[in-house]
Each structure stands twice: as C-alpha cells, then as structure tokens.
Scaffold this active site. Structure first.
Site, PDB file in Angstrom:
ATOM      1  N   ASN A 407       0.865  -1.180   0.000  1.00 16.50           N
ATOM      2  CA  ASN A 407       0.000   0.000   0.000  1.00 16.50           C
ATOM      3  C   ASN A 407       0.903   1.232   0.000  1.00 16.50           C
ATOM      4  O   ASN A 407       1.298   1.739   1.057  1.00 16.50           O
ATOM      5  CB  ASN A 407      -0.917  -0.011   1.224  1.00 16.50           C
ATOM      6  CG  ASN A 407      -1.967   1.084   1.185  1.00 16.50           C
ATOM      7  OD1 ASN A 407      -1.849   2.060   0.442  1.00 16.50           O
ATOM      8  ND2 ASN A 407      -3.003   0.951   1.992  1.00 16.50           N
ATOM      9  N   HIS A 411       2.063   3.920   2.924  1.00 13.09           N
ATOM     10  CA  HIS A 411       3.504   3.859   3.192  1.00 13.09           C
ATOM     11  C   HIS A 411       4.155   5.227   3.021  1.00 13.09           C
ATOM     12  O   HIS A 411       5.037   5.596   3.812  1.00 13.09           O
ATOM     13  CB  HIS A 411       4.164   2.848   2.259  1.00 13.09           C
ATOM     14  CG  HIS A 411       5.662   2.869   2.325  1.00 13.09           C
ATOM     15  ND1 HIS A 411       6.434   3.603   1.452  1.00 13.09           N
ATOM     16  CD2 HIS A 411       6.531   2.269   3.169  1.00 13.09           C
ATOM     17  CE1 HIS A 411       7.704   3.457   1.760  1.00 13.09           C
ATOM     18  NE2 HIS A 411       7.794   2.642   2.792  1.00 13.09           N
ATOM     19  N   TYR A 419       8.519   8.052  10.023  1.00 10.51           N
ATOM     20  CA  TYR A 419       9.904   7.597   9.946  1.00 10.51           C
ATOM     21  C   TYR A 419      10.882   8.771   9.810  1.00 10.51           C
ATOM     22  O   TYR A 419      11.819   8.902  10.607  1.00 10.51           O
ATOM     23  CB  TYR A 419      10.070   6.639   8.775  1.00 10.51           C
ATOM     24  CG  TYR A 419      11.475   6.104   8.626  1.00 10.51           C
ATOM     25  CD1 TYR A 419      11.961   5.128   9.485  1.00 10.51           C
ATOM     26  CD2 TYR A 419      12.320   6.586   7.628  1.00 10.51           C
ATOM     27  CE1 TYR A 419      13.250   4.637   9.349  1.00 10.51           C
ATOM     28  CE2 TYR A 419      13.610   6.100   7.485  1.00 10.51           C
ATOM     29  CZ  TYR A 419      14.069   5.134   8.344  1.00 10.51           C
ATOM     30  OH  TYR A 419      15.335   4.658   8.224  1.00 10.51           O
ATOM     31  N   HIS A 446      -4.290  -0.352  12.528  1.00 10.70           N
ATOM     32  CA  HIS A 446      -4.942  -1.525  11.961  1.00 10.70           C
ATOM     33  C   HIS A 446      -5.824  -2.234  12.995  1.00 10.70           C
ATOM     34  O   HIS A 446      -6.949  -2.645  12.681  1.00 10.70           O
ATOM     35  CB  HIS A 446      -3.901  -2.512  11.424  1.00 10.70           C
ATOM     36  CG  HIS A 446      -3.409  -2.193  10.059  1.00 10.70           C
ATOM     37  ND1 HIS A 446      -2.469  -1.211   9.810  1.00 10.70           N
ATOM     38  CD2 HIS A 446      -3.724  -2.713   8.835  1.00 10.70           C
ATOM     39  CE1 HIS A 446      -2.225  -1.156   8.517  1.00 10.70           C
ATOM     40  NE2 HIS A 446      -2.970  -2.043   7.898  1.00 10.70           N
TER      41      HIS A 446
END
Length: 534
Positions: A407, A411, A419, A446
């Site tokens: 995905n 991401h 990140y 999720h």
C-alpha cells in the site's frame, strides 16, 4: 639427341592421353561436381538475398531495442532528477525557540508525483496476465452457479440469496449522513486555522489567533474521534457501514495532518515575508484525490475516460459480491456452529487451515477492489496523474519489501511523517527505533480499524502485525532475493490470513451465541470464544 627427344615427345603424348582419359574414368564425380556447380550457381543469388534480408531484420530489431532502451533510460533519468532534493529548500521544522537553534532536518527522499499508470493496468495489456484475471471471473461464476444449484436442490427454486450483503450494508444511509459533518469539519477547521496563522505574527492579536486556530483543530479532532464511534455503538451499525465511517475517519485525520505538516512550518518561519496560504481549491482537491501527501499542485491527465471509471466501479462491486460469496460458502458453514462444539487443539488447527484459502482470497479482493479499482476510479475522475498506489508486492522476497509495496499510499504517509520526522527527532540516529515507531503506529491503527468494524477487541491483528510482522521484517530483509524466499513469504501470508479469518470468525459467532450477563471492562476485553461452549 633425336632418340632422346623422341622418347620425351612420346612420354608427353602418353601423359596427355592419360589426362584426356581421366574424365571418362572419373566422369561421375566430375559430372556431379558440374551439377553442384550449377546448383551453387542457381542457389547463390537466393542465399545472398536471404542474407541481406536477415541483416535488414537485425538492423531493424537493434534500432527498435535501442529506441526503447533510450526511452527507458531517459525516463529513469528524468524521475531521478525530479526526485533529487533541492539544495535551497529546507524541510519545514517544528517552530519553537529551542528547535530554532538546532539544525533543521534534512529533506531526505521527498515524495515526487509524476504521471504514470497503475501496475495492473500495464500488466493487463499482456494476454497471459489477462488470462489470470479471467480465471478469477470464472471463479465468481462458479460460486454463482453453486449457489443457484444448492438453492434449486434444497428449495426447488432458482434464486440468489444476498442476506449477508444486505446485513453488512444495513443502515448505510445513517453512515453517509454521519459522514457529512466529518467532511465539513475536515474541510473548514484545518484550512481556517492555517489562515489565522498566516497573518501578521506579532502582538497579542496573533497570540489570540493562534489560540483560536488550536481550538478549531481540537474541535475538529473531537468531531472525527467521537462522532463516528458514538454513531456506530449507539445504533449498532453492521460491519460494512462501520467500514465507511472508520476508513473516512482515518483518512480525514491523515489528510489533515499532512496538510498542516506541509504548510504550517513554512508559514511560521516566514515572519514578515508576506507568505500566503494555499488556495482553498487546492485543499479541496487534496481531500478527494487518492493520496495522503499534500501538494498545492499535482500532475494531471488531459482528459477523463468515463468508460474506465465505470469499469473500475463495476469491478469494485464485483469484488464485494465475490467476498460475500466466499464468506457465505466457505466461512459461515464452518464457523457458525463451531462454538457449539467442545474446544480442541485439533479443531482449532483444522479451522485455521480451512480458512487459509478464503483468507488469501479476501486479501486479493481487498487489494484489487480498493487499491486498484476504487483509487483508480477517483484518480481518473479527478485527472490525478500519479497512479502508483502499489508496486509489485507479489514478487517480494522479504516482508520489509512487502510492507513498502503493498500500500504505497499509506507507506508514503508513514515514511514522510513518522519515519523521517522520527529520525529528525533522534538526530539521524537509531533508525531501528524510527522503524519500530512506524510498525507501532501502523499496528495500532490496523487493530483500531478491526475493533471498530467488528465491534469487539481481539488483538489478533496487533500480534500478527507488530510482533510476528516486526520480527519477520528484520529477519526476512532485502538481501534475500531467491525464489525460495518468495515462496516462504506467500506461505506466511496464507497462514496469517488463515489465522485472522479463523479467530475473528470464531469470536464473532461466540459473542452472538454467548452474550454477556453483566458488562464489565474485563468481560469486554476477554475473548468470548475461549469460554463460549453451548
């Protein structure tokens, strides 16, 4: 002298006679040689012509290959140049007195949008891949035929039952009505807060505007965080209607954060420079376009192919029907009465193995319906040029590559704002900690989505994603490239999907067969399938 000369003359005559007689004794080879010569004489022009033809074909193939290779390299160079970070554009930093004295974060890999098609659209141009697509359509036809046959045998009539589909999308109008204030809050609050902060940054008035902007964002967060949860719990919405609310809730929160993260730091650094806020039309376009990274402009396609839009929406609807047939034929008969039987390890293992096939089918259908059909349909309607919503995740030989390519839309958001910002906060050190932060955020979101949709807390996804997925991410790294690693990755996907489908289905039916006698916190948090045996 004369006799000697005469002997020489007679010797020459004998030698000449022998040479003349030689063709009669070796006439067959000589005639064959002559025939071969005639054949070569006739074959020579044809061979020369054929050689010239092959050389022309060779030159043409080399010219075509060189043109394609040149085009491919030019495109690679162009993308590399576009993705190269500008040296004079620093990354927006978090504005504070303490951070203003520190080094600004490096820009790193910044998301670059270019016009490109989705990978499946390119693969569908190959007949061999279209055959695989046709096989899935044939599978749907088999499910429909099986349903009709069973109904005819059991009921004596031909009729498709859509009870599961009707149940799943029950109270959908209420979910759509709830979506309206969620959208209006996202449309007005972040943009108006930015407009308040863009004005002159001096004096008490600016402080009041900052406070008012923060109140707007707090109200916006409260609307998105509380309203959909309240409606879903109060009116007991079924799973598909809950999906609409939770996906839009998460999408609006991620888009709001991206918009503020991309615009606010530059605004606060531009004191006295008269910086303007982005146009409202660009923000409105961002709320609907299929990306979670805000840019004031995106590459656009020249026109809209409405037949392509209709085709993708039809395929998405077909995937929904496909999923309903899989659940009703492969899952409901197995798990509906499983809680009525005594628990055993054998039954649990067999149920997981049985659920691997429907589980992987559900994974592929979700991928194709949402990441390809749904996003491409909206991208086409909005003429959004960058259609790289996923990469070739099916070829992954490591879970780290799978997470990056499954995905791309999500991401990119995690990479840019979790990140990279995490690395900056850690001064470029502890990349493992930043990666762990990405896994933690993704796993929690999720698990929240599963909890919202199903209506109960059962941390299967959290354990699979954070614990097992995190370990596999570091163990199955990108250095493993052999085909055996791709087989191992698919094996783990099959087992993981089987575990999810099996355990969630067991818990779903256990909570309906064994309702709580008294509602307590621990009773709500404890899985019911562990103790429900009728």
């Amino acid at each position: 002298m004369e006799p000697r000369a005469a002997r020489r003359l007679r010797r020459r005559e004998r030698l000449g006679g022998d040479q003349k007689d030689q063709p009669s004794r070796e006439g067959e080879p000589r005639s064959g040689s002559a025939a071969g010569g005639n054949t070569e004489t006739h074959r020579g022009p044809d061979l020369v012509q054929w050689t010239r033809h092959m050389q022309a074909v060779k030159a043409q193939l080399l010219e075509q290959a060189q043109g394609q290779l040149t085009e491919l390299l030019d495109r690679a160079i162009r993308e590399a140049v576009q993705s190269y970070p500008p040296q004079d554009r620093p990354v927006p930093s978090i504005p504070s007195d303490s951070l203003s004295r520190t080094r600004e974060p490096s820009l790193g890999k910044r998301k670059v949008f270019i016009i490109r098609k989705s990978l499946l659209d390119e693969l569908m141009e190959v007949q061999h891949f279209r055959t695989i697509y046709h096989m899935f359509i044939a599978g749907l036809c088999v499910f429909i035929i099986t349903t009709l046959a069973i109904d005819f045998i059991d009921e004596g009539r031909l009729m498709l039952e859509f009870d599961l589909l009707i149940f799943s999308f029950g109270q959908l109008p209420l979910a759509l009505v709830t979506w309206v204030p969620m959208f209006l809050s996202t449309l007005l609050a972040p943009y108006q807060a930015l407009r308040l902060w863009v004005r002159s940054q001096a004096g008490v008035a600016w402080t009041l505007r900052v406070g008012l902007g923060c109140l707007l964002l707090a109200a916006h967060t409260a609307v998105l965080g509380i309203l959909p949860v309240h409606v879903a719990v109060e009116y007991e919405l079924p799973p598909a209607s809950r999906c609409v609310l939770v996906f839009e809730q998460v999408r609006f929160l991620m888009k709001s954060y991206s918009f503020l993260r991309e615009t606010v730091p530059a605004t606060l650094r531009a004191t006295g420079e008269g910086i303007r806020a982005p146009s409202f039309s660009s923000y409105l376009y961002f709320l609907f376009c299929p990306t979670l990274i805000y840019r004031e402009t995106y590459p656009r396609t020249p026109s809209i192919r409405w037949n392509y839009v209709a085709k993708n929406f039809a395929q998405a609807l077909g995937c929904v029907l496909y999923a309903c047939f899989i659940l009703s034929r492969l899952c409901v008969p197995i798990f509906a009465n499983m809680s009525r039987e005594p628990f055993s390890t054998r039954a649990l293992v067999l149920s997981i193995m049985h659920a691997t096939l429907p589980g992987i089918f559900m994974l592929l259908l979700i991928f194709f319906a949402f990441l390809h059909c749904w996003l491409n349909a909206f991208a086409e309607m909005l003429r959004f040029g960058d259609r790289m919503f996923y990469r070739d995740w099916w070829n992954s030989t490591s879970f780290s590559n799978y997470y990056r390519t499954w995905n791309v839309v999500v991401h990119d958001w995690l990479y840019s704002y979790v990140y990279q910002d995490g690395l900056w906060l850690l001064s470029g050190r502890a990349r493992g900690a930043a990666m762990l932060g990405v896994f933690l955020v993704s796993a929690v979101v999720h698990e929240y989505i599963f909890c919202f949709v199903l209506g109960f807390f059962y941390p299967v996804m959290l354990m699979l994603f954070l614990v097992i997925g995190g370990l596999l991410n570091f163990m199955m790294h990108d250095q493993h490239t052999g085909p055996a690693w791709n087989v191992l990755m698919w094996t783990m996907l099959f087992l993981g999907q089987g575990i999810q489908v099996s355990l969630y289905c067991q818990e779903w039916y256990a909570r309906r067969h064994c309702p709580l006698t008294q509602t307590t916190f621990w009773a709500l948090m404890t899985p019911r399938s562990w103790s429900c045996h009728i």
